[in-house]
Design a protein around this motif. Sequence first.
Motif, PDB file in Angstrom:
ATOM      1  N   UNK A 291       0.779  -1.325  -0.092  1.00  0.00           N
ATOM      2  CA  UNK A 291       0.042   0.109   0.107  1.00  0.00           C
ATOM      3  C   UNK A 291       1.100   1.398  -0.025  1.00  0.00           C
ATOM      4  N   UNK A 292       1.751   1.575  -1.041  1.00  0.00           N
ATOM      5  CA  UNK A 292       2.832   2.380  -0.831  1.00  0.00           C
ATOM      6  C   UNK A 292       2.008   3.828  -0.839  1.00  0.00           C
ATOM      7  N   UNK A 293       0.838   4.048  -1.231  1.00  0.00           N
ATOM      8  CA  UNK A 293       0.332   5.448  -1.230  1.00  0.00           C
ATOM      9  C   UNK A 293      -0.827   5.589  -0.167  1.00  0.00           C
ATOM     10  N   UNK A 294      -1.108   4.520   0.547  1.00  0.00           N
ATOM     11  CA  UNK A 294      -2.003   4.217   1.336  1.00  0.00           C
ATOM     12  C   UNK A 294      -2.535   5.338   2.529  1.00  0.00           C
ATOM     13  N   UNK A 295      -1.221   6.012   2.758  1.00  0.00           N
ATOM     14  CA  UNK A 295      -1.395   6.926   4.091  1.00  0.00           C
ATOM     15  C   UNK A 295      -0.958   8.478   3.591  1.00  0.00           C
ATOM     16  N   UNK A 296      -1.467   8.694   2.379  1.00  0.00           N
ATOM     17  CA  UNK A 296      -1.013   9.994   1.846  1.00  0.00           C
ATOM     18  C   UNK A 296      -2.334  10.517   1.410  1.00  0.00           C
ATOM     19  N   UNK A 297      -2.410  11.903   1.236  1.00  0.00           N
ATOM     20  CA  UNK A 297      -3.487  12.690   0.841  1.00  0.00           C
ATOM     21  C   UNK A 297      -3.613  12.642  -0.663  1.00  0.00           C
ATOM     22  N   UNK A 298      -4.711  12.831  -1.053  1.00  0.00           N
ATOM     23  CA  UNK A 298      -5.070  12.597  -2.477  1.00  0.00           C
ATOM     24  C   UNK A 298      -4.091  13.379  -3.430  1.00  0.00           C
ATOM     25  N   UNK A 299      -3.806  14.385  -3.133  1.00  0.00           N
ATOM     26  CA  UNK A 299      -2.922  15.110  -4.182  1.00  0.00           C
ATOM     27  C   UNK A 299      -1.452  14.479  -4.277  1.00  0.00           C
ATOM     28  N   UNK A 300      -0.987  14.407  -3.259  1.00  0.00           N
ATOM     29  CA  UNK A 300       0.273  13.831  -3.181  1.00  0.00           C
ATOM     30  C   UNK A 300       0.466  12.336  -3.748  1.00  0.00           C
ATOM     31  N   UNK A 301      -0.529  11.657  -3.356  1.00  0.00           N
ATOM     32  CA  UNK A 301      -0.742  10.408  -3.967  1.00  0.00           C
ATOM     33  C   UNK A 301      -0.727  10.351  -5.372  1.00  0.00           C
ATOM     34  N   UNK A 302      -1.364  11.305  -6.375  1.00  0.00           N
ATOM     35  CA  UNK A 302      -1.398  11.419  -7.736  1.00  0.00           C
ATOM     36  C   UNK A 302       0.045  11.509  -8.198  1.00  0.00           C
ATOM     37  N   UNK A 303       0.714  12.572  -7.476  1.00  0.00           N
ATOM     38  CA  UNK A 303       1.984  12.705  -7.736  1.00  0.00           C
ATOM     39  C   UNK A 303       2.890  11.744  -7.834  1.00  0.00           C
ATOM     40  N   UNK A 304       2.818  10.980  -6.526  1.00  0.00           N
ATOM     41  CA  UNK A 304       3.788   9.838  -6.309  1.00  0.00           C
ATOM     42  C   UNK A 304       3.711   8.754  -7.319  1.00  0.00           C
ATOM     43  N   UNK A 305       2.224   8.538  -7.547  1.00  0.00           N
ATOM     44  CA  UNK A 305       1.908   7.436  -8.619  1.00  0.00           C
ATOM     45  C   UNK A 305       2.842   7.703  -9.698  1.00  0.00           C
ATOM     46  N   UNK A 306       2.721   8.908 -10.094  1.00  0.00           N
ATOM     47  CA  UNK A 306       3.312   9.093 -11.713  1.00  0.00           C
ATOM     48  C   UNK A 306       4.776   9.038 -11.300  1.00  0.00           C
ATOM     49  N   UNK A 307       5.493   9.462 -10.212  1.00  0.00           N
ATOM     50  CA  UNK A 307       6.677   9.409 -10.021  1.00  0.00           C
ATOM     51  C   UNK A 307       7.253   7.877 -10.116  1.00  0.00           C
ATOM     52  N   UNK A 308       6.480   6.971  -9.393  1.00  0.00           N
ATOM     53  CA  UNK A 308       6.607   5.683  -9.262  1.00  0.00           C
ATOM     54  C   UNK A 308       6.977   4.961 -10.432  1.00  0.00           C
ATOM     55  N   UNK A 309       5.696   5.373 -11.343  1.00  0.00           N
ATOM     56  CA  UNK A 309       5.783   4.888 -13.026  1.00  0.00           C
ATOM     57  C   UNK A 309       7.064   5.192 -13.549  1.00  0.00           C
ATOM     58  N   UNK A 310       7.386   6.534 -13.601  1.00  0.00           N
ATOM     59  CA  UNK A 310       9.008   7.007 -14.175  1.00  0.00           C
ATOM     60  C   UNK A 310       9.827   6.248 -13.758  1.00  0.00           C
ATOM     61  N   UNK A 311      10.014   6.128 -12.131  1.00  0.00           N
ATOM     62  CA  UNK A 311      11.073   5.423 -11.586  1.00  0.00           C
ATOM     63  C   UNK A 311      11.320   4.028 -12.025  1.00  0.00           C
ATOM     64  N   UNK A 312      10.007   3.215 -12.102  1.00  0.00           N
ATOM     65  CA  UNK A 312       9.979   1.840 -12.758  1.00  0.00           C
ATOM     66  C   UNK A 312      10.677   1.961 -14.196  1.00  0.00           C
ATOM     67  N   UNK A 313      10.257   2.942 -14.777  1.00  0.00           N
ATOM     68  CA  UNK A 313      10.426   2.813 -16.387  1.00  0.00           C
ATOM     69  C   UNK A 313      12.192   3.175 -16.408  1.00  0.00           C
TER      70      UNK A 313
END
Lengths: 271, 333, 283
Positions: free
Chosen positions: B162-184
């Motif tokens: 649950x990597x983004x479970x404890x974060x608020x909605x906005x930060x969550x969205x940013x981090x999602x994209x960031x994780x995607x890029x990092x994985x890439x």
Amino acid sequence: MNNPTTEPLWVKWGLLTLALAFLFCFLFIPLIMIFIRAFSEGLGLYWASLRDPEALSAMKLTLYAILVSVPLNTFFGICAAWLITKFQFRGKQLLLSLIDLPFTISPVISGLMFVLLFGSRGFFGPWLIDHGCSIVFHTPGIILVTTFVTFPFVARELIPLMQSQGSDEEIAAMTLGANGWQTFTRVTLPNIQWGLVYGIVLCTARAAGEFGAVSVVSGHIQGLTNTLPLHIEILYNEYNFTAAFAVSSLMVLAALLTLILKQYIEWKTER
Amino acid sequence: MSIKIEHVIKNYQDYLALQDINFEIQTGELIALLGPSGSGKTTLLRVIAGLEVPDSGRILFNGEDTHSKAVQERKVGFVFQHYALFKHMTVFENIAFGLRVKPKKQRLDEKSIQEKVNTLLKLVQLDYLGDRFPKELSGGQRQRVALARALAIEPRMLLLDEPFGALDAKVRKELRQWLRDLHQSLHITSVFVTHDVEEALEVSDRIVVMNEGKIEQIGTPDEVYHHPANTFVYTFIGNVNMFRERSNGRVSYIRPHQLEICRSSVDDTYLESHITHIHMAGPLVKVLLTDSLGHSFQVDISQEDFHKLALQKGESVFVRPKSESHLVQDYAI
Amino acid sequence: MEERLTKFINKKHRLLPGFNLTLGVATTYLGLVVILPLSTLILKTAQMGWGDFVNTVMAPRALAAYKLSLITSLVSAMVNAVFGLLVAWVLVRYQFFGKKIIDACMDIPFALPTAVAGIALCATYSSNGILGSYLYAWGIQSAFSPLGIIIALTFIGMPFVVRTVEPVLKDLDKELEEVAASLGANRAQIIWKVIFPTLLPAWITGFTLAFARALGEYGSIAFISGNMPMKTEIAPLLIMTKLEQYDYAGATAIALVMLGGSFVLLLFINGLQQWKQRRTFNE
């Protein structure tokens, strides 16, 4: 594969054995010894030691000391906790430190302070004795010094509890039209009741068991200024060991009762 | 590294957490384990990491059985939901931890450790926070520290609970994209657990949908969304309307955006309904309706269509599927 | 004007009633029961004169008493620090028969009168006691000696370390250990680098509390020490002896030195608690 959060079995058993050995040597064996020695000369002598007139008068004095000091300190403890947790004011930290003071002072020094105040050569002593009111070496001295050493218990128990509860509920009660007394009795008191009971239990246990401070102001007058712990000391120094251990066993039982009460309160508040 | 999970079963006293799990993760994939709470997804992740021992079954890393390998030897980067940062260590020391606990012979010298940690700090965009303590960071920053710490040991795979479970909605969205890029950019095999459908659809290469300790479906986000394998997946992923036919009691499902609203009916495929509520939700308009049997359902239409139709609350309209194939019947799934 | 304004604002901020009442009760009671007696100590010493004070306080017998008090208290606090940590660990982490009862029994030294503790320890550790007879046979004098004092102080201070470390250990997040393991740390490294630093502030607090308590202890020592001047006479015993000889000034002087010592310790504990708060990370 071993679990990352446990030790190998042999380490576990080693630590357990070591801990239990420590507890047995320093805690359980001494406690058991009290009962062994108390009953070493039979039940008859055990009962006789407990029903000795001096033992009975010591019990009575201990009871007096409890009956005065515990209600006083309970009243103070509630006031102090209310003051400290519900208001912001200058000098709060100092007040907190002063409440803790009796914990950090050696009981002998506590007794000494009262001798200096009220003893026959103390600051107020001569005047008081002239007016027919002796404190040191008399019952009032014992009660006073007991009050001093048990002073912080109730307050110390209530302050963290009331701090963690905040005052939202009290403010809500006030907005609903309750006056100060109603707010306290109907909202605060039910919330803190078990903490209060625990504080009173601790206060009582200490009041009954205090030795050093009481020893200084008592003057060791048998049948007059002896509390139970002092009575034990006298019996022991007179080589009346069985009687000393018999009276001690009574106080061990009282201590165990305290612990059972504590467990009950914990169980009650956890639910 | 590829991961193969074979017949994994895990019991907790009287409750079956994992019932015969089988699937394979390819090297470099980003997999989402998706399911409601209690579906066994976190247990599965912990079994892969070696934090739990399965009752039976095997986990193969690159074809090699991991049963005898302790967590310490598996080289998995595990990121906990609440980060589990070491509070008595600075951000720098947290990241360096895995490098410092290595046996003397394999340990890098101090200078290389410093270099490596600084590189990682840059990677997670926290190079200015190295000597802060965890309590001084925001939730999103902590999450990135936890990730950098996991990456420091050069893990063979990354497991995120649950990597983004404890974060608020906005930060969550940013981090999602960031994780995607990092994985890439790192291309490390990654598995993350989530109960958030949108998150799984947006981030992962493939989704493993789990329920009650079983796998319901494995597939790409597209497959899972458009071709759900069964009722559970259909109802769990996205909004769905359920219709029960009066004649034979059969149940069919359809998504709100696959329905359209018309002013008049042409044949009996049109369902006459009442508009009970109109809810403006940004680009979409959500229209709640009730049919003649009293069932309520939802239709999502565009603002454009909404204005064209000039719908009013309380009006009677006709509803039908945009295409017959959208209507999925229960037994057919 | 300004002062009246802030007063007004302050008054307005007091939503709840009872400020004046409780402040009055608390300060009056504190004044009578604590401050008044305490100030007499200083007054009495002031009457004494500097030369007399120094002579009393620096007398060889007094110096020996401080030294013995310090050493025995320190040793007993260290014993409790080591075994208290061990007991807390065992009580929190392991399951065994009778665990709950043993946990409850950890409070006995708090609840038991010190005089009772004293004679119980005598019965156990004197030359004819159940453990003492073995120790004496090996030439270890476990009563009426500094060792006896250490034993008694260990008993008295036992709960402090256990009770301060236990809650922290209970709250310790298991995930911290798991994440350390996943990063490659072995069990010893996890305990040393992850668990122990988290427990450290509570552990030191427990140690200090046990030490402070030991410094002032009188009741149990009175029985087991033998009270031999220069050998087994701790500072509180020396005060008692002086009192019995009606040397009130001398007793007060020694008391003041002890008070000074515990005051320093109190400051240290307060500082420690602030440090702990900085490190206990609950945001």
